[in-house]
Design a protein around this motif. Sequence first.
Motif, PDB file in Angstrom:
ATOM      1  N   MET A  70      -5.260  14.993  -6.611  1.00  0.00           N
ATOM      2  CA  MET A  70      -6.183  14.155  -5.872  1.00  0.00           C
ATOM      3  C   MET A  70      -5.715  12.713  -5.955  1.00  0.00           C
ATOM      4  O   MET A  70      -5.243  12.252  -6.980  1.00  0.00           O
ATOM      5  N   ILE A  71      -5.835  12.005  -4.856  1.00  0.00           N
ATOM      6  CA  ILE A  71      -5.503  10.587  -4.785  1.00  0.00           C
ATOM      7  C   ILE A  71      -6.746   9.845  -4.329  1.00  0.00           C
ATOM      8  O   ILE A  71      -7.407  10.259  -3.382  1.00  0.00           O
ATOM      9  N   THR A  72      -7.063   8.767  -5.015  1.00  0.00           N
ATOM     10  CA  THR A  72      -8.207   7.947  -4.602  1.00  0.00           C
ATOM     11  C   THR A  72      -7.706   6.582  -4.147  1.00  0.00           C
ATOM     12  O   THR A  72      -6.668   6.096  -4.609  1.00  0.00           O
ATOM     13  N   VAL A  73      -8.442   5.980  -3.246  1.00  0.00           N
ATOM     14  CA  VAL A  73      -8.104   4.681  -2.672  1.00  0.00           C
ATOM     15  C   VAL A  73      -9.239   3.719  -2.993  1.00  0.00           C
ATOM     16  O   VAL A  73     -10.401   4.015  -2.706  1.00  0.00           O
ATOM     17  N   THR A  74      -8.903   2.586  -3.588  1.00  0.00           N
ATOM     18  CA  THR A  74      -9.934   1.583  -3.855  1.00  0.00           C
ATOM     19  C   THR A  74     -10.246   0.836  -2.558  1.00  0.00           C
ATOM     20  O   THR A  74      -9.471   0.878  -1.596  1.00  0.00           O
ATOM     21  N   GLU A  75     -11.360   0.143  -2.541  1.00  0.00           N
ATOM     22  CA  GLU A  75     -11.719  -0.652  -1.363  1.00  0.00           C
ATOM     23  C   GLU A  75     -10.670  -1.730  -1.098  1.00  0.00           C
ATOM     24  O   GLU A  75     -10.330  -2.016   0.046  1.00  0.00           O
ATOM     25  N   ARG A  76     -10.135  -2.314  -2.158  1.00  0.00           N
ATOM     26  CA  ARG A  76      -9.102  -3.351  -2.017  1.00  0.00           C
ATOM     27  C   ARG A  76      -7.827  -2.763  -1.421  1.00  0.00           C
ATOM     28  O   ARG A  76      -7.201  -3.376  -0.552  1.00  0.00           O
ATOM     29  N   ALA A  77      -7.420  -1.569  -1.877  1.00  0.00           N
ATOM     30  CA  ALA A  77      -6.231  -0.911  -1.339  1.00  0.00           C
ATOM     31  C   ALA A  77      -6.447  -0.536   0.131  1.00  0.00           C
ATOM     32  O   ALA A  77      -5.538  -0.667   0.951  1.00  0.00           O
ATOM     33  N   LYS A  78      -7.637  -0.071   0.456  1.00  0.00           N
ATOM     34  CA  LYS A  78      -7.956   0.269   1.844  1.00  0.00           C
ATOM     35  C   LYS A  78      -7.812  -0.954   2.732  1.00  0.00           C
ATOM     36  O   LYS A  78      -7.184  -0.903   3.798  1.00  0.00           O
ATOM     37  N   SER A  79      -8.378  -2.058   2.302  1.00  0.00           N
ATOM     38  CA  SER A  79      -8.323  -3.294   3.064  1.00  0.00           C
ATOM     39  C   SER A  79      -6.877  -3.738   3.269  1.00  0.00           C
ATOM     40  O   SER A  79      -6.477  -4.130   4.369  1.00  0.00           O
ATOM     41  N   LYS A  80      -6.063  -3.680   2.226  1.00  0.00           N
ATOM     42  CA  LYS A  80      -4.660  -4.095   2.310  1.00  0.00           C
ATOM     43  C   LYS A  80      -3.875  -3.161   3.223  1.00  0.00           C
ATOM     44  O   LYS A  80      -3.063  -3.618   4.042  1.00  0.00           O
ATOM     45  N   ALA A  81      -4.083  -1.857   3.101  1.00  0.00           N
ATOM     46  CA  ALA A  81      -3.370  -0.891   3.943  1.00  0.00           C
ATOM     47  C   ALA A  81      -3.698  -1.116   5.414  1.00  0.00           C
ATOM     48  O   ALA A  81      -2.798  -1.142   6.259  1.00  0.00           O
ATOM     49  N   LEU A  82      -4.971  -1.299   5.731  1.00  0.00           N
ATOM     50  CA  LEU A  82      -5.368  -1.538   7.120  1.00  0.00           C
ATOM     51  C   LEU A  82      -4.783  -2.845   7.642  1.00  0.00           C
ATOM     52  O   LEU A  82      -4.338  -2.924   8.788  1.00  0.00           O
ATOM     53  N   SER A  83      -4.748  -3.857   6.804  1.00  0.00           N
ATOM     54  CA  SER A  83      -4.173  -5.147   7.182  1.00  0.00           C
ATOM     55  C   SER A  83      -2.679  -5.009   7.472  1.00  0.00           C
ATOM     56  O   SER A  83      -2.177  -5.530   8.476  1.00  0.00           O
TER      57      SER A  83
END
Length: 65
Positions: A1-14
């Motif tokens: 399982m891999i989890t994504v933090t809100e900060r990582a999500k924001s950076k990936a989308l950016s």
Amino acid sequence: MITVTERAKSKALSLMQEEHKPSGAFIRVGVEGGGCSGLTYKLEFDTEEKPDDKVFEDKGIKIVC
């Protein structure tokens, strides 16, 4: 399982937006032999899944290994 933090999500989308990646793009994670330096870990955006890929998704971010 891999989890994504809100900060990582924001950076990936950016980063996807900066690089003009199409919707449906995902993060591909890989490991390659690096010679005498050991292993090299790769992260890149991709849009094409391969038959043996393992797919994880969290917070709307798709990660493929």
